[in-house]
Design a protein around this motif. Structure first.
Motif, PDB file in Angstrom:
ATOM      1  N   GLU A  20       0.821  -1.208   0.000  1.00  0.00           N
ATOM      2  CA  GLU A  20       0.000   0.000   0.000  1.00  0.00           C
ATOM      3  C   GLU A  20       0.861   1.266   0.000  1.00  0.00           C
ATOM      4  OE1 GLU A  20      -3.677   2.229   2.333  1.00  0.00           O
ATOM      5  OE2 GLU A  20      -3.036   0.231   2.992  1.00  0.00           O
ATOM      6  N   ARG A  63      -8.391   3.679  -3.848  1.00  0.00           N
ATOM      7  CA  ARG A  63      -8.006   4.637  -2.810  1.00  0.00           C
ATOM      8  C   ARG A  63      -6.929   5.601  -3.309  1.00  0.00           C
ATOM      9  NH1 ARG A  63      -6.350   1.775   2.531  1.00  0.00           N
ATOM     10  NH2 ARG A  63      -8.540   1.179   2.313  1.00  0.00           N
ATOM     11  N   TYR A  64      -6.041   5.094  -4.151  1.00  0.00           N
ATOM     12  CA  TYR A  64      -4.939   5.930  -4.636  1.00  0.00           C
ATOM     13  C   TYR A  64      -5.110   6.358  -6.101  1.00  0.00           C
ATOM     14  CZ  TYR A  64      -2.985   4.623  -0.211  1.00  0.00           C
ATOM     15  OH  TYR A  64      -2.812   4.448   1.141  1.00  0.00           O
TER      16      TYR A  64
END
Length: 288
Positions: A20, A63-64
């Motif tokens: 992550e 999310r990114y």
């Protein structure tokens, strides 16, 4: 209309950090696309056999703000592995929206660069590889996915060797990925002169640079070494290439800027690679 290129970064550059955290850095350095599949912190980045894993990885990517382009899958596609592992990886790739599994071929050396395997040893390895990849090609085709093999000695050593390997396999779902840095490092030949033999069957490019002679460990930031990316991109443009271009390695001479470097140093180099490649791709007539 200019062909559009998906410029991606491979998470492997950040192998010493959590997966992550790698995604966070790749997004922060300006990339919209990512390639992954190799371990982080000494363990797999994902478990494609685990229930809910595709949803977990897809959630991280969202999310990114990253989209996956290639999934490194040499581990499960090897002739030594059961076909069920390849099928599991193909299903996982489809679930997370990946269109290409990226793999290496066979290897020519017991120990690189001075201890090659015999012709008899290579024939056995290459025959087993072709047989396995015919089966993989069938499964990939059912799922609308391609599997690519990239230069790394053996049956993918050069463009002409890859082309011959693809003919032997004979599957429209097994194609080429080109890695100019590997061709220069392992074979000591100029990739800009080598690429035309496989350009028409190349669906992705690993944008690895190299500096120096054969077997010299020096992989600079793409666009700052001896690989003629301007010529390579011009060749791909002429071949109507529109696949992903992936940054994989930029650790410099003898790994000076290895994965052990501070993450801020890796970020600077990853960002510089993007800027260099965007400029070179635009000059060749691509839209990034």
């Amino acid at each position: 209309m200019k062909p559009s290129i998906k410029l991606a970064c491979m998470s492997w550059i950040y192998m010493k950090h959590p997966f992550e955290r790698a995604l966070e850095s790749i997004a922060a350095t300006g990339y919209k696309y990512v390639s992954f599949g190799l371990p982080h912190e000494g363990k797999p980045a994902f478990d494609d056999s685990a229930e809910g894993e595709a949803e977990r990885i897809s959630g991280l990517l969202r999310r990114y703000g990253l989209k996956p382009v290639t999934l490194v899958s040499t581990d499960v596609l090897s002739p030594s592995q059961p076909i069920e592992k390849a099928i599991s990886r193909l299903e996982f790739a489809k679930a997370i929206g990946v269109d290409e599994l990226l793999s290496l071929g066979t290897t020519s050396y017991k120990r690189f660069p001075d201890e090659p395997k015999t012709e008899e040893e290579m024939k056995l390895l290459n025959d087993a590889f072709a047989e396995k990849y015919r089966r993989i090609g069938e499964e990939a085709g059912k799922r609308g996915i391609v599997v690519t093999i990239k230069p790394h000695t053996g049956n993918t050593a050069t463009a002409a060797v890859i082309a011959d390997t693809l003919r032997t396999i004979g599957s429209p779902h097994i194609l080429g990925s080109y890695d100019p840095g590997n061709v220069r490092f392992y074979e000591g030949i100029e990739p800009s002169e080598d690429l035309p033999a496989i350009a028409a069957q190349t669906v992705s490019l690993v944008a690895k640079d190299h500096r120096g002679k054969r077997a010299e460990l020096d992989f600079p930031i793409p666009g700052e070494g001896d690989v003629d990316f301007a010529s390579i991109f011009a060749t791909l443009r002429s071949a109507n290439f529109s696949g992903p271009v992936v940054v994989e390695r930029l650790d410099g001479a003898n790994g000076e800027f290895s994965a052990n470097s501070p993450i801020e140093v890796l970020d600077e180099r990853v960002k510089a690679a993007r800027i260099n490649l965007e400029r070179l791709l635009a000059k060749a007539g691509f839209e990034v």
